[in-house]
Design a protein around this motif. Structure first.
Motif, PDB file in Angstrom:
ATOM      1  N   MET A 127       0.852  -1.170   0.000  1.00  0.00           N
ATOM      2  CA  MET A 127       0.000   0.000   0.000  1.00  0.00           C
ATOM      3  C   MET A 127       0.894   1.228   0.000  1.00  0.00           C
ATOM      4  O   MET A 127       1.909   1.262   0.670  1.00  0.00           O
ATOM      5  CB  MET A 127      -0.887  -0.048   1.245  1.00  0.00           C
ATOM      6  CG  MET A 127      -2.023   0.938   1.268  1.00  0.00           C
ATOM      7  SD  MET A 127      -1.641   2.671   1.497  1.00  0.00           S
ATOM      8  CE  MET A 127      -0.631   2.663   2.930  1.00  0.00           C
ATOM      9  N   GLU A 128       0.507   2.213  -0.781  1.00  0.00           N
ATOM     10  CA  GLU A 128       1.294   3.435  -0.894  1.00  0.00           C
ATOM     11  C   GLU A 128       0.346   4.622  -1.068  1.00  0.00           C
ATOM     12  O   GLU A 128      -0.733   4.486  -1.636  1.00  0.00           O
ATOM     13  CB  GLU A 128       2.212   3.316  -2.107  1.00  0.00           C
ATOM     14  CG  GLU A 128       3.143   4.463  -2.315  1.00  0.00           C
ATOM     15  CD  GLU A 128       4.066   4.231  -3.512  1.00  0.00           C
ATOM     16  OE1 GLU A 128       5.231   4.634  -3.405  1.00  0.00           O
ATOM     17  OE2 GLU A 128       3.626   3.677  -4.530  1.00  0.00           O
ATOM     18  N   LEU A 129       0.767   5.770  -0.555  1.00  0.00           N
ATOM     19  CA  LEU A 129       0.049   7.017  -0.800  1.00  0.00           C
ATOM     20  C   LEU A 129       0.840   7.818  -1.818  1.00  0.00           C
ATOM     21  O   LEU A 129       2.056   7.942  -1.698  1.00  0.00           O
ATOM     22  CB  LEU A 129      -0.094   7.846   0.483  1.00  0.00           C
ATOM     23  CG  LEU A 129      -0.927   7.260   1.600  1.00  0.00           C
ATOM     24  CD1 LEU A 129      -1.052   8.283   2.735  1.00  0.00           C
ATOM     25  CD2 LEU A 129      -2.297   6.850   1.121  1.00  0.00           C
ATOM     26  N   ARG A 130       0.140   8.383  -2.797  1.00  0.00           N
ATOM     27  CA  ARG A 130       0.769   9.236  -3.799  1.00  0.00           C
ATOM     28  C   ARG A 130       0.119  10.612  -3.739  1.00  0.00           C
ATOM     29  O   ARG A 130      -1.106  10.723  -3.767  1.00  0.00           O
ATOM     30  CB  ARG A 130       0.588   8.662  -5.202  1.00  0.00           C
ATOM     31  CG  ARG A 130       1.304   7.355  -5.395  1.00  0.00           C
ATOM     32  CD  ARG A 130       1.196   6.925  -6.856  1.00  0.00           C
ATOM     33  NE  ARG A 130       1.906   5.699  -7.055  1.00  0.00           N
ATOM     34  CZ  ARG A 130       3.168   5.628  -7.453  1.00  0.00           C
ATOM     35  NH1 ARG A 130       3.849   6.720  -7.680  1.00  0.00           N
ATOM     36  NH2 ARG A 130       3.742   4.460  -7.623  1.00  0.00           N
ATOM     37  N   ARG A 131       0.955  11.617  -3.664  1.00  0.00           N
ATOM     38  CA  ARG A 131       0.422  12.983  -3.684  1.00  0.00           C
ATOM     39  C   ARG A 131      -0.375  13.172  -4.974  1.00  0.00           C
ATOM     40  O   ARG A 131       0.021  12.703  -6.028  1.00  0.00           O
ATOM     41  CB  ARG A 131       1.537  14.002  -3.575  1.00  0.00           C
ATOM     42  CG  ARG A 131       2.217  13.936  -2.228  1.00  0.00           C
ATOM     43  CD  ARG A 131       3.175  15.095  -2.021  1.00  0.00           C
ATOM     44  NE  ARG A 131       3.972  14.881  -0.841  1.00  0.00           N
ATOM     45  CZ  ARG A 131       3.565  15.117   0.390  1.00  0.00           C
ATOM     46  NH1 ARG A 131       2.370  15.581   0.608  1.00  0.00           N
ATOM     47  NH2 ARG A 131       4.354  14.891   1.412  1.00  0.00           N
ATOM     48  N   MET A 132      -1.481  13.889  -4.858  1.00  0.00           N
ATOM     49  CA  MET A 132      -2.380  14.038  -5.985  1.00  0.00           C
ATOM     50  C   MET A 132      -1.769  14.919  -7.072  1.00  0.00           C
ATOM     51  O   MET A 132      -1.335  16.037  -6.814  1.00  0.00           O
ATOM     52  CB  MET A 132      -3.688  14.661  -5.492  1.00  0.00           C
ATOM     53  CG  MET A 132      -4.851  14.453  -6.419  1.00  0.00           C
ATOM     54  SD  MET A 132      -5.337  12.736  -6.660  1.00  0.00           S
ATOM     55  CE  MET A 132      -5.899  12.299  -5.023  1.00  0.00           C
ATOM     56  N   HIS A 167      -2.635   0.132  -4.160  1.00  0.00           N
ATOM     57  CA  HIS A 167      -2.389  -1.195  -3.591  1.00  0.00           C
ATOM     58  C   HIS A 167      -2.017  -2.099  -4.761  1.00  0.00           C
ATOM     59  O   HIS A 167      -2.760  -2.169  -5.749  1.00  0.00           O
ATOM     60  CB  HIS A 167      -3.637  -1.699  -2.870  1.00  0.00           C
ATOM     61  CG  HIS A 167      -3.471  -3.036  -2.246  1.00  0.00           C
ATOM     62  ND1 HIS A 167      -2.610  -3.271  -1.197  1.00  0.00           N
ATOM     63  CD2 HIS A 167      -4.033  -4.226  -2.522  1.00  0.00           C
ATOM     64  CE1 HIS A 167      -2.670  -4.540  -0.858  1.00  0.00           C
ATOM     65  NE2 HIS A 167      -3.523  -5.141  -1.656  1.00  0.00           N
ATOM     66  N   ASP A 168      -0.891  -2.753  -4.664  1.00  0.00           N
ATOM     67  CA  ASP A 168      -0.384  -3.590  -5.760  1.00  0.00           C
ATOM     68  C   ASP A 168      -0.360  -2.815  -7.073  1.00  0.00           C
ATOM     69  O   ASP A 168      -0.710  -3.340  -8.130  1.00  0.00           O
ATOM     70  CB  ASP A 168      -1.214  -4.867  -5.894  1.00  0.00           C
ATOM     71  CG  ASP A 168      -1.038  -5.809  -4.712  1.00  0.00           C
ATOM     72  OD1 ASP A 168       0.007  -5.718  -4.029  1.00  0.00           O
ATOM     73  OD2 ASP A 168      -1.938  -6.639  -4.478  1.00  0.00           O
TER      74      ASP A 168
END
Length: 173
Positions: free
Chosen positions: A1-6, A69-70
């Motif tokens: 799981m990763e967060l990416r800045r918009m 995710h993935d």
């Protein structure tokens, strides 16, 4: 799981997931008009996220992130400054087909780490007593929960970690 800045690419991917796998009222503020993902509602979704692109130091003092995710976009998360900046508010949504996989718990952990990096002393969230998944994710991350006396509202307070265990949210390539 990763967060990416918009950014623009992640925003369009997020909108596609929202249209395919979420109801508008689950993922955005209300917009007048007929129900469903109308062109006006889709543009309001884009505008809402674009307005927050400047991040916590910007005029709205809020950041939004695409949750992946993935390698696939599966939802969104946000952090918003409340008051002097020692308190951050958080919220998130996960596509219906991705729920029940622990993604919300993992997202909240990353958001708490990001809050620690900003120097926040507390993170708050609001949900309802009927949102079992949100309550579970909040509990798993050590939230103190307070129920409303005359409503089904639940307020959560969480402590950011002293030493973040996850890398900061990334910018999209």
């Amino acid at each position: 799981m990763e967060l990416r800045r918009m950014d623009e690419a992640s925003l369009e991917g997020l909108l596609a997931v929202a249209v395919d796998d979420a109801a508008p009222e689950e993922v955005m503020p209300p917009v007048a008009g007929p129900p469903g993902w109308t062109p006006e509602r889709q543009e309001a979704f884009r505008a809402w996220h674009r307005a927050r692109r400047a991040g916590l130091a910007g005029p709205l003092r809020e950041s939004t992130y695409a949750v992946t995710h993935d390698g696939e976009t599966v939802g969104a998360a946000r952090l918003a400054v409340r008051g002097s900046g020692e308190v951050l508010e958080t919220g998130m949504w996960v596509a219906r087909s991705q729920r029940g996989r622990g993604i919300g718990t993992a997202v909240l952990r990353v958001l708490l780490d990001e809050a620690a990096r900003t120097g926040a002393r507390v993170v708050v969230a609001d949900t309802t007593a009927q949102n079992a998944a949100a309550l579970a994710a909040l509990r798993r991350n050590g939230a103190t929960l307070t129920s409303g006396e005359d409503t089904s509202d639940v307020h959560a307070e969480l402590m950011p970690r002293a030493m973040p265990s996850t890398p900061p949210p990334t910018a999209s390539p």
